[in-house]
Design an enzyme around this catalytic site. Structure first.
Site, mmCIF file in Angstrom:
data_model
loop_
_atom_site.group_PDB
_atom_site.id
_atom_site.type_symbol
_atom_site.label_atom_id
_atom_site.label_comp_id
_atom_site.label_asym_id
_atom_site.label_seq_id
_atom_site.Cartn_x
_atom_site.Cartn_y
_atom_site.Cartn_z
ATOM 1 N N THR A 106 1.101 2.657 -4.363
ATOM 2 C CA THR A 106 1.774 3.445 -5.395
ATOM 3 C C THR A 106 1.037 4.728 -5.741
ATOM 4 O O THR A 106 1.468 5.482 -6.610
ATOM 5 C CB THR A 106 1.901 2.612 -6.675
ATOM 6 O OG1 THR A 106 0.588 2.153 -7.062
ATOM 7 C CG2 THR A 106 2.811 1.413 -6.473
ATOM 8 N N SER A 107 -0.074 5.011 -5.078
ATOM 9 C CA SER A 107 -1.004 6.060 -5.494
ATOM 10 C C SER A 107 -0.395 7.462 -5.539
ATOM 11 O O SER A 107 0.101 7.978 -4.534
ATOM 12 C CB SER A 107 -2.211 6.072 -4.548
ATOM 13 O OG SER A 107 -3.037 7.182 -4.789
#
Length: 387
Positions: A106-107
């Site tokens: 999800t970075s």
């Protein structure tokens, strides 16, 4: 491609990258720090506005404002581009042709690194963990893949030190195969000393927007703590009486203090982390990337009533925490005029189907879909369930 053509292509790539490189004029207060960067690459939309934020659950005696760093770019939206400008500036000034970084699937940081590298013509290598057996094709990762980054799926149990070891190994392998310097290694979240200066620079920007006179407290979401450290150090260096709050979404207090102290020591400053930042770890909830229904409803309601979109991994938890503290623990704040630094994350919304059900039920503030085929406009009439 011939060896001569290949060499010419690499040269052209570096010419493109260097065209983004600019000398950085540090704010006067930052000159007290050691090892101040000389360069940054110019990619972000700077001067993001500060707006009044009318969240309906904020107590009447508080004034909440938001620094719109969700507006630093389109595909480069969020706080990480400010850090990346200095990290890629360091890489390009040293002649690196590629970078490697890491993070969760999800970075925001990984997406920003991939997009920014593509704009500069640099090779991007991204190590990720989580997201299932197959690398997801949505949200931040979709943009990373769309930008041509090389993605490496590591086991979910990979630790932050494990990430770093793998990045070093990959850099050496790239150097042995392709020659040159290998890859410029960017730690998780961009949390190295050059990256700190993204929000040292931003603090100077906010000073020009009246930060020191208009507010009593500044709040930021904390993941890797690099933004926290920068704001706390800048606040200290200016002699400001603002209180800097760091609302963690996964890290314990010891980690936050530890990272900020490490940054202080690298800068050669005489202060202690405990004296310049106020961490809060009470709103981590179920854990990183996991949410309660109350958190999701806060995000939905905030978007519906203020038009500002928060994300479920980072800013949604922190902003909700700020409002809850205003209501239940107002003494943690120095005063009543609070500035929340919005660090972005909008692309997470596009991958999270947990919001969908709440947008299609009768009576939902997000379900205002009217089907109009004939007759008068159905203004204020009942909505029709989506098929």
């Amino acid at each position: 491609m011939s060896e001569q053509a290949s060499k010419r292509a690499r040269t052209d790539t570096m010419d493109i990258a260097k065209s983004f490189l600019a000398e950085w004029k540090a704010p006067e207060f930052a000159k007290k720090m050691q090892n101040v960067p000389k360069y940054r690459v110019e990619l972000a939309n700077m001067g993001t506005p500060i707006h009044r934020w009318a969240i309906d659950s904020v107590p009447e005696d508080f004034e909440l404002y938001v620094k719109r760093d969700d507006m630093t770019g389109s595909t480069l939206t969020g706080n990480k581009i400010r850090n990346i400008e200095f990290l890629l500036g360091d890489a390009v000034s040293q002649g690196y042709k590629g970078v490697v970084t890491c993070g969760a699937f999800t970075s925001n940081h990984c997406r920003t690194t991939a997009v920014a590298s593509a704009q500069l013509g640099l090779d991007a290598h991204i190590l990720i963990r989580g997201g299932g057996e197959k690398v997801p094709l949505n949200g931040n990762l979709k943009l990373s893949r769309f930008s041509g980054a090389n993605l490496y799926r590591l086991p979910d149990e990979t630790t932050d030190p494990g990430f770093y070891d793998k990045m070093q190994e990959l850099s050496k392998k790239v150097a042995s195969v392709h020659g040159g310097k290998g890859l410029y290694v960017i730690p998780i979240g961009g949390s190295s000393y050059p990256g700190l200066f993204g929000y040292i620079n931003c603090f100077g920007e906010m000073m020009e927007q009246g930060l020191l006179d208009r507010f009593t407290d500044v709040v930021v979401t904390c993941g890797t703590a690099v933004t926290t450290g920068a704001l706390a150090i800048a606040n200290y260096l200016t002699g400001s009486k603002l209180r800097v709050h760091s609302f963690s979404i996964k890290r314990p207090i010891e980690f936050i203090y530890g990272y900020v102290q490490e940054s202080i020591d690298l800068a050669g400053l005489p202060c202690k982390a405990e004296d310049i930042v106020s961490p809060c770890v009470d709103y981590i909830g179920k854990g990183y990337g996991k949410n309660t229904e109350e958190e999701l409803e806060f995000i939905r309601n905030t978007a519906n009533t203020t038009g500002i979109v928060l994300d479920p991994v980072y800013t949604g938890k922190a902003a909700r925490g700020v409002v809850e503290e205003m209501k239940n623990n107002p003494g943690r704040f120095k005063g009543k005029k609070i500035l929340f630094v919005h660090t972005g994350g909008v692309f997470s919304i596009y991958t999270d189907d947990r919001f969908d059900a709440g947008m299609t039920v009768d009576g939902s503030s997000a379900n205002k879909v009217h089907y109009w085929s004939e007759g008068e406009p159905p203004v204020n009439g009942p909505t029709t369930k989506e098929q």
